[in-house]
Design an enzyme around this catalytic site. Structure first.
Site, PDB file in Angstrom:
ATOM      1  N   PHE A 117       0.813  -1.219   0.000  1.00  0.00           N
ATOM      2  CA  PHE A 117       0.000   0.000   0.000  1.00  0.00           C
ATOM      3  C   PHE A 117       0.844   1.265   0.000  1.00  0.00           C
ATOM      4  CE2 PHE A 117       0.869  -0.067   4.502  1.00  0.00           C
ATOM      5  CZ  PHE A 117       0.637   1.214   4.973  1.00  0.00           C
ATOM      6  N   LYS A 118       2.113   1.163   0.433  1.00  0.00           N
ATOM      7  CA  LYS A 118       2.974   2.346   0.468  1.00  0.00           C
ATOM      8  C   LYS A 118       3.178   2.933  -0.931  1.00  0.00           C
ATOM      9  CE  LYS A 118       3.565   1.394   4.840  1.00  0.00           C
ATOM     10  NZ  LYS A 118       4.826   1.142   5.509  1.00  0.00           N
ATOM     11  N   ASP A 119       3.050   2.112  -1.977  1.00  0.00           N
ATOM     12  CA  ASP A 119       3.224   2.621  -3.347  1.00  0.00           C
ATOM     13  C   ASP A 119       2.211   3.712  -3.675  1.00  0.00           C
ATOM     14  OD1 ASP A 119       5.353   0.925  -4.183  1.00  0.00           O
ATOM     15  OD2 ASP A 119       3.948  -0.710  -4.512  1.00  0.00           O
ATOM     16  N   THR A 150       7.708   0.406   3.576  1.00  0.00           N
ATOM     17  CA  THR A 150       7.939   1.811   3.230  1.00  0.00           C
ATOM     18  C   THR A 150       9.236   1.986   2.466  1.00  0.00           C
ATOM     19  OG1 THR A 150       6.673   2.704   5.087  1.00  0.00           O
ATOM     20  CG2 THR A 150       8.364   4.119   4.178  1.00  0.00           C
TER      21      THR A 150
END
Length: 468
Positions: A117-119, A150
């Protein structure tokens, strides 16, 4: 005069107000606090209805624009958003679907370059940094600390970008082998991986110590990609609106109540949900899920924020006892009083707990331990043919324990299960189910990393040798 969402203040009150671009480049506020917009814009029901018909990039433009102000034109912001999400493997960016017949929905946040999800935030932030440098000139040296995802997302957001170097600290031996490979196999010369001999919290501590060394920060032109950077939070706000709209569309109920379950360690992801709710997103409650490192779930159950020991688990990105974004939420719980926040955080740094009176009905919390994580992975694969990563499984386990009457629950799946084959093998007896072609390619590549003690002096010396 009404405060502007594109004007940024520190939670501790000692930094002059700055605009969006300055806030992005500053990262951590110069007084040691975190930056927040002076106000949250309120979205009308009519606007929500209009937004519900937009594509993900179109929605991102609308959500972000009030916070950006005049630092970028609407067309410049549109181009940044479209370029950032063109790297994802689905035009939806965040697919939302029912989880078999479990009664839950899932938002897949892992369709970017590093499968996490950090993308969603860091593809945008990398392009944003580059755009600001092109406007202003100069260079940027990024220092970050990661518990897993991250770092790789940040590296892939800025690798090869002119005028930017990135230094990522991660705890040696405490991230999964594939997470390490996503970072330390990148061979671009502007990428530096620092394996810290300690925990993620040690890396977070060093990060803050370096950023609080203002002469070094200014001389070396430091920037932050951790979730202390407001642009990270802003990009994540979008998928809370998107998820609510998709659930309402798929259930056929335009007035469906929604609970969003968020597995979190650093409080950044769920704070983005708090921002979305503050803007008027149609979400009834945020459900915070932690593993055995439960400082956050304990806070929401007891009102006491007290540090504990870090326990290694199957969900390493949540193995955290000091949540770097909690201060942002604390600011609102303490009446938006910077003096109270400063005193509370200084006391916490000295070993004292923080106690807050009252409850926040917008939040509930629970804990999913290792046994529950494994059972949830096993159950959802066997019964529903849904393969969860261990972080998502923590969230689903907590969601099953904490239904909200009359509401649909949307669970955030934060990483592709292929990043955690050992956990999948432990749950199902077969790790081969957790694969992804992009990850398989990394297994034969050499690692490029430097082993360092978890001290400000060691990290600053390493950086000084490599920054012109």
């Amino acid at each position: 005069m009404t405060p502007s969402p594109s004007l940024y203040l520190s939670t501790r009150g000692g930094t002059r107000p700055v605009g969006f671009a300055d806030a992005v480049m500053m990262g951590l506020a110069t007084d040691g606090g975190l930056l927040l917009p002076a106000a949250f814009p309120r979205v009308s029901p009519k606007t929500l209805e209009e937004w519900s018909r937009l594509s993900y990039p179109q929605l991102a433009l609308e959500v972000m624009a009030p916070f950006v102000g005049e630092d970028f034109s609407r067309e410049e912001l549109r181009e940044l958003v479209e370029r950032s999400y063109a790297t994802f493997d689905t035009p939806d960016v965040v697919p939302v679907s029912p989880m078999g017949k479990s009664g839950l929905f899932v938002a897949e946040l892992y369709h970017g370059p590093t499968l996490a999800f950090k993308d969603i935030a860091l593809q945008f932030l990398g392009n944003l940094f580059q755009a600001i440098l092109r406007k202003r000139g100069g260079a940027l040296n990024i220092l970050g600390a990661t518990s897993g995802d991250t770092g790789s997302a940040a590296i892939h957001g800025v690798r090869g970008k002119e005028g930017i170097q990135i230094f990522i600290m991660y705890p040696e031996g405490r991230v999964s082998p594939l997470q390490e490979r996503q970072m330390a196999t990148v061979d671009d010369p502007n990428v530096h991986c620092l394996a810290i001999q300690g925990t993620f919290d040690d890396g977070q501590r060093v990060l803050k110590e370096v950023f609080n060394d203002l002469p070094f920060k200014e001389a070396k032109r430091l920037g932050a990609v951790n979730s202390v950077n407001w642009a990270r939070i802003l990009a994540q706000v979008v998928y809370y609106f998107w998820g609510a709209f998709q659930v309402r569309r798929q259930t056929g109920n335009p007035d469906a109540l929604l609970q969003v379950c968020v597995p979190t360690g650093n409080f950044g992801d769920i704070f983005a949900g708090f921002v979305a709710m503050s803007m008027g997103a149609p979400i009834r409650r945020l459900l915070l899920a932690t593993n055995e490192n439960d400082i956050l779930s304990r806070f929401f159950r007891t009102g006491v924020y007290r540090r504990g020991e870090v326990h290694p688990t199957l969900s390493p990105s949540m193995d955290i006892q000091v949540a770097s974004n909690f201060e942002r939420y604390l600011y609102y719980r303490l009446g938006e009083d910077p003096a109270r926040v400063k005193a509370a955080m200084e006391g916490f740094a000295a070993g004292l707990p923080i106690q807050v009176e009252g409850e926040d009905p917008r939040f509930a919390a629970g804990r999913g331990d290792t046994a529950m994580t494994l059972e949830t992975i096993r159950e959802f694969w066997t019964r529903h043919q849904v393969l969860l990563d261990p972080h998502g499984a923590v969230g689903v386990a907590v969601a099953l324990q904490n239904p909200l009457e009359g509401a649909v629950t949307l669970c955030l799946e934060t990483a592709h299960p292929g990043k955690f084959p050992a956990a999948i093998a432990q749950a199902l007896g077969d790790g081969s189910l957790a694969t992804h072609p992009a990850l398989e390619k990394l297994k034969s590549l050499p690692l490029r990393k430097s082993l360092l003690p978890p001290t400000k002096e060691a990290v600053e010396a390493f950086m000084a040798e490599r920054i012109p």
